[in-house]
Design a protein around this motif. Sequence first.
Motif, mmCIF file in Angstrom:
data_model
loop_
_atom_site.group_PDB
_atom_site.id
_atom_site.type_symbol
_atom_site.label_atom_id
_atom_site.label_comp_id
_atom_site.label_asym_id
_atom_site.label_seq_id
_atom_site.Cartn_x
_atom_site.Cartn_y
_atom_site.Cartn_z
ATOM 1 N N VAL A 1 0.869 -1.390 0.055
ATOM 2 C CA VAL A 1 0.019 0.031 0.088
ATOM 3 C C VAL A 1 0.815 1.102 0.120
ATOM 4 C CG1 VAL A 1 -1.680 1.352 1.296
ATOM 5 C CG2 VAL A 1 -1.810 -1.206 1.400
ATOM 6 N N THR B 1 1.071 5.309 0.414
ATOM 7 C CA THR B 1 0.345 6.431 0.934
ATOM 8 C C THR B 1 1.290 7.594 0.984
ATOM 9 O OG1 THR B 1 1.260 6.175 3.114
ATOM 10 C CG2 THR B 1 -0.875 5.023 2.556
ATOM 11 N N ALA C 1 -4.280 6.850 -0.551
ATOM 12 C CA ALA C 1 -3.757 5.444 -0.306
ATOM 13 C C ALA C 1 -4.185 4.676 -1.660
ATOM 14 C CB ALA C 1 -4.081 5.096 1.074
ATOM 15 N N GLN C 2 -3.010 3.787 -2.108
ATOM 16 C CA GLN C 2 -3.439 2.949 -3.113
ATOM 17 C C GLN C 2 -2.796 1.607 -2.919
ATOM 18 O OE1 GLN C 2 -5.481 3.402 -6.026
ATOM 19 N NE2 GLN C 2 -5.092 1.279 -5.942
ATOM 20 N N ALA C 3 -3.966 0.640 -2.874
ATOM 21 C CA ALA C 3 -3.322 -0.848 -2.722
ATOM 22 C C ALA C 3 -2.708 -1.201 -4.024
ATOM 23 C CB ALA C 3 -4.281 -1.726 -1.967
#
Length: 58
Positions: free
Chosen positions: A12, A14, A51-53
């Motif tokens: 993840v 961020t 935030a990007q998974a």
Amino acid sequence: MGDEVELPRYRVLTGPDDASFCWRVSEALELGYELHGSPAVTFDGERVIVAQALIRRE
């Protein structure tokens, strides 16, 4: 022998919603990661935080 480091399958990222964050996501995509779900966005009182998974398939 190579100096290759095994990458995690899930991560993840961020950070503030700026060009630097976009470049970090772009670099992960170049390493073979795929976006996993939609980004999460919040406001910390001063700036937008994202935030990007990401996942990497084997």
